[in-house]
Design a protein around this motif. Structure first.
Motif, PDB file in Angstrom:
ATOM      1  N   MET A  97     -59.186  29.455 -55.890  1.00 17.24           N
ATOM      2  CA  MET A  97     -59.008  30.769 -56.474  1.00 17.24           C
ATOM      3  C   MET A  97     -59.865  30.852 -57.742  1.00 17.24           C
ATOM      4  O   MET A  97     -59.828  29.948 -58.571  1.00 17.24           O
ATOM      5  CB  MET A  97     -57.527  31.006 -56.793  1.00 17.24           C
ATOM      6  CG  MET A  97     -57.280  32.254 -57.594  1.00 17.24           C
ATOM      7  SD  MET A  97     -55.546  32.631 -57.834  1.00 17.24           S
ATOM      8  CE  MET A  97     -55.162  33.364 -56.280  1.00 17.24           C
ATOM      9  N   THR A  98     -60.571  31.928 -57.882  1.00 18.00           N
ATOM     10  CA  THR A  98     -61.446  32.097 -59.040  1.00 18.00           C
ATOM     11  C   THR A  98     -60.651  32.587 -60.252  1.00 18.00           C
ATOM     12  O   THR A  98     -59.512  33.043 -60.108  1.00 18.00           O
ATOM     13  CB  THR A  98     -62.556  33.127 -58.736  1.00 18.00           C
ATOM     14  OG1 THR A  98     -61.942  34.409 -58.562  1.00 18.00           O
ATOM     15  CG2 THR A  98     -63.354  32.732 -57.503  1.00 18.00           C
ATOM     16  N   LYS A  99     -61.294  32.504 -61.412  1.00 24.36           N
ATOM     17  CA  LYS A  99     -60.659  32.974 -62.646  1.00 24.36           C
ATOM     18  C   LYS A  99     -60.356  34.467 -62.567  1.00 24.36           C
ATOM     19  O   LYS A  99     -59.309  34.929 -63.016  1.00 24.36           O
ATOM     20  CB  LYS A  99     -61.562  32.706 -63.847  1.00 24.36           C
ATOM     21  CG  LYS A  99     -61.726  31.252 -64.182  1.00 24.36           C
ATOM     22  CD  LYS A  99     -62.654  31.085 -65.368  1.00 24.36           C
ATOM     23  CE  LYS A  99     -62.916  29.620 -65.646  1.00 24.36           C
ATOM     24  NZ  LYS A  99     -63.812  29.428 -66.792  1.00 24.36           N
ATOM     25  N   LEU A 102     -49.865  29.657 -67.792  1.00 19.00           N
ATOM     26  CA  LEU A 102     -50.787  28.585 -68.173  1.00 19.00           C
ATOM     27  C   LEU A 102     -50.759  27.472 -67.130  1.00 19.00           C
ATOM     28  O   LEU A 102     -51.798  27.007 -66.671  1.00 19.00           O
ATOM     29  CB  LEU A 102     -50.419  28.036 -69.553  1.00 19.00           C
ATOM     30  CG  LEU A 102     -51.269  26.858 -70.047  1.00 19.00           C
ATOM     31  CD1 LEU A 102     -52.731  27.275 -70.179  1.00 19.00           C
ATOM     32  CD2 LEU A 102     -50.739  26.348 -71.364  1.00 19.00           C
ATOM     33  N   SER A 103     -49.572  27.063 -66.743  1.00 18.05           N
ATOM     34  CA  SER A 103     -49.444  26.009 -65.734  1.00 18.05           C
ATOM     35  C   SER A 103     -50.034  26.471 -64.399  1.00 18.05           C
ATOM     36  O   SER A 103     -50.718  25.706 -63.718  1.00 18.05           O
ATOM     37  CB  SER A 103     -47.970  25.639 -65.572  1.00 18.05           C
ATOM     38  OG  SER A 103     -47.821  24.641 -64.616  1.00 18.05           O
ATOM     39  N   ALA A 104     -49.755  27.722 -64.034  1.00 19.59           N
ATOM     40  CA  ALA A 104     -50.290  28.254 -62.776  1.00 19.59           C
ATOM     41  C   ALA A 104     -51.815  28.298 -62.818  1.00 19.59           C
ATOM     42  O   ALA A 104     -52.477  27.991 -61.823  1.00 19.59           O
ATOM     43  CB  ALA A 104     -49.721  29.641 -62.517  1.00 19.59           C
ATOM     44  N   TYR A 105     -52.366  28.655 -63.964  1.00 19.79           N
ATOM     45  CA  TYR A 105     -53.825  28.709 -64.093  1.00 19.79           C
ATOM     46  C   TYR A 105     -54.431  27.318 -63.935  1.00 19.79           C
ATOM     47  O   TYR A 105     -55.423  27.139 -63.224  1.00 19.79           O
ATOM     48  CB  TYR A 105     -54.219  29.316 -65.446  1.00 19.79           C
ATOM     49  CG  TYR A 105     -55.716  29.379 -65.625  1.00 19.79           C
ATOM     50  CD1 TYR A 105     -56.461  30.361 -64.985  1.00 19.79           C
ATOM     51  CD2 TYR A 105     -56.373  28.441 -66.410  1.00 19.79           C
ATOM     52  CE1 TYR A 105     -57.841  30.412 -65.135  1.00 19.79           C
ATOM     53  CE2 TYR A 105     -57.757  28.492 -66.559  1.00 19.79           C
ATOM     54  CZ  TYR A 105     -58.481  29.470 -65.914  1.00 19.79           C
ATOM     55  OH  TYR A 105     -59.839  29.514 -66.045  1.00 19.79           O
ATOM     56  N   ILE A 106     -53.812  26.348 -64.582  1.00 22.66           N
ATOM     57  CA  ILE A 106     -54.323  24.978 -64.501  1.00 22.66           C
ATOM     58  C   ILE A 106     -54.297  24.473 -63.058  1.00 22.66           C
ATOM     59  O   ILE A 106     -55.198  23.776 -62.609  1.00 22.66           O
ATOM     60  CB  ILE A 106     -53.512  24.052 -65.431  1.00 22.66           C
ATOM     61  CG1 ILE A 106     -53.810  24.413 -66.895  1.00 22.66           C
ATOM     62  CG2 ILE A 106     -53.824  22.593 -65.154  1.00 22.66           C
ATOM     63  CD1 ILE A 106     -52.882  23.755 -67.895  1.00 22.66           C
ATOM     64  N   HIS A 107     -53.252  24.856 -62.324  1.00 22.36           N
ATOM     65  CA  HIS A 107     -53.080  24.374 -60.945  1.00 22.36           C
ATOM     66  C   HIS A 107     -53.376  25.467 -59.914  1.00 22.36           C
ATOM     67  O   HIS A 107     -52.862  25.416 -58.787  1.00 22.36           O
ATOM     68  CB  HIS A 107     -51.656  23.850 -60.761  1.00 22.36           C
ATOM     69  CG  HIS A 107     -51.297  22.752 -61.695  1.00 22.36           C
ATOM     70  ND1 HIS A 107     -51.788  21.483 -61.573  1.00 22.36           N
ATOM     71  CD2 HIS A 107     -50.511  22.740 -62.802  1.00 22.36           C
ATOM     72  CE1 HIS A 107     -51.318  20.730 -62.551  1.00 22.36           C
ATOM     73  NE2 HIS A 107     -50.548  21.467 -63.320  1.00 22.36           N
ATOM     74  N   ARG A 108     -54.212  26.428 -60.274  1.00 17.21           N
ATOM     75  CA  ARG A 108     -54.461  27.574 -59.400  1.00 17.21           C
ATOM     76  C   ARG A 108     -55.079  27.177 -58.059  1.00 17.21           C
ATOM     77  O   ARG A 108     -54.927  27.883 -57.072  1.00 17.21           O
ATOM     78  CB  ARG A 108     -55.315  28.617 -60.109  1.00 17.21           C
ATOM     79  CG  ARG A 108     -56.738  28.194 -60.386  1.00 17.21           C
ATOM     80  CD  ARG A 108     -57.472  29.236 -61.218  1.00 17.21           C
ATOM     81  NE  ARG A 108     -58.851  28.873 -61.439  1.00 17.21           N
ATOM     82  CZ  ARG A 108     -59.280  28.084 -62.404  1.00 17.21           C
ATOM     83  NH1 ARG A 108     -58.409  27.586 -63.265  1.00 17.21           N
ATOM     84  NH2 ARG A 108     -60.557  27.796 -62.519  1.00 17.21           N
ATOM     85  N   PRO A 168     -50.723  28.414 -52.791  1.00 18.76           N
ATOM     86  CA  PRO A 168     -50.855  28.761 -51.366  1.00 18.76           C
ATOM     87  C   PRO A 168     -51.220  30.238 -51.196  1.00 18.76           C
ATOM     88  O   PRO A 168     -50.577  31.104 -51.791  1.00 18.76           O
ATOM     89  CB  PRO A 168     -49.472  28.454 -50.788  1.00 18.76           C
ATOM     90  CG  PRO A 168     -48.551  28.417 -51.952  1.00 18.76           C
ATOM     91  CD  PRO A 168     -49.359  28.113 -53.162  1.00 18.76           C
ATOM     92  N   GLN A 169     -52.250  30.506 -50.420  1.00 24.93           N
ATOM     93  CA  GLN A 169     -52.705  31.873 -50.186  1.00 24.93           C
ATOM     94  C   GLN A 169     -51.603  32.681 -49.499  1.00 24.93           C
ATOM     95  O   GLN A 169     -50.981  32.219 -48.547  1.00 24.93           O
ATOM     96  CB  GLN A 169     -53.967  31.879 -49.315  1.00 24.93           C
ATOM     97  CG  GLN A 169     -55.186  31.339 -49.998  1.00 24.93           C
ATOM     98  CD  GLN A 169     -55.654  32.218 -51.161  1.00 24.93           C
ATOM     99  OE1 GLN A 169     -55.076  33.258 -51.457  1.00 24.93           O
ATOM    100  NE2 GLN A 169     -56.693  31.780 -51.838  1.00 24.93           N
ATOM    101  N   GLY A 170     -51.351  33.865 -50.020  1.00 24.25           N
ATOM    102  CA  GLY A 170     -50.337  34.733 -49.438  1.00 24.25           C
ATOM    103  C   GLY A 170     -48.938  34.494 -49.982  1.00 24.25           C
ATOM    104  O   GLY A 170     -48.023  35.258 -49.702  1.00 24.25           O
TER     105      GLY A 170
END
Length: 170
Positions: free
Chosen positions: A1-3, A40-46, A50-52
């Motif tokens: 997933m991109t920024k 922040l945690s979600a961004y680090i582990h983006r 899982p898609q969807g």
């Protein structure tokens, strides 16, 4: 997933994440902090998102952050009315002080005067600090039965202690 894709998720799910955090911690400021920690945690582990299932994934992270916050030593540090805040390690644990003040002996006496099946369940779960599952195994009762008996016993115990403890527990 991109920024950029992740940046689009933040406004879409920030109310959900805040609501999950607030429902657990019941403190607006803490919920705001936890919302930021979640993203922040979600961004680090983006990359592992899982898609969807972005909504569920973010809600799970938020719930885990809130639970971690509730279990943290800093959050559990409590000063009871009448106590003066002492440096960490000098005061007895808050749980010990609360038990002494709450009339633990009165509660123990009330439990001992309960009728069956509540007495055994209370003695095991409340006094011996066993889990309902352990009590069910020891008493040879279904786990759901023990949960029901424990719930009813707690209600009876609360009513008895509020009445002043004449030990007429049914």
């Amino acid at each position: 997933m991109t920024k950029e894709q992740f940046s689009a998720l933040v406004p879409q799910f920030e109310r959900l994440v805040y609501t999950v955090c607030f429902q657990l911690v019941r403190d607006a400021a803490a919920a705001e902090d936890l919302t930021q920690d979640t993203f922040l945690s979600a961004y680090i582990h983006r990359d592992s998102m899982p898609q969807g299932y972005e909504r569920q994934w973010l809600a799970r992270i938020a719930a885990n952050k809130a639970k971690d916050h509730l279990q943290s030593a800093w959050n559990r540090r409590t000063v009871l009315p009448g106590d003066q805040e002492l440096p960490q390690g000098l005061a007895p644990p808050a749980e010990e002080v609360a038990l002494r003040r709450s009339g633990a002996a009165e509660a123990r006496t009330a439990i001992e005067h309960m009728k069956e099946p509540y007495r055994q369940v209370c003695r095991m779960c409340l006094l011996d600090e066993r889990s309902p599952e352990e009590a069910a195994l020891a008493l040879g009762r279904p786990v759901k039965t023990v949960y029901t008996q424990l719930s009813r016993a707690k209600r009876l115990l609360r009513e008895e202690l509020e009445r002043g403890g004449n030990h007429g527990i049914s």
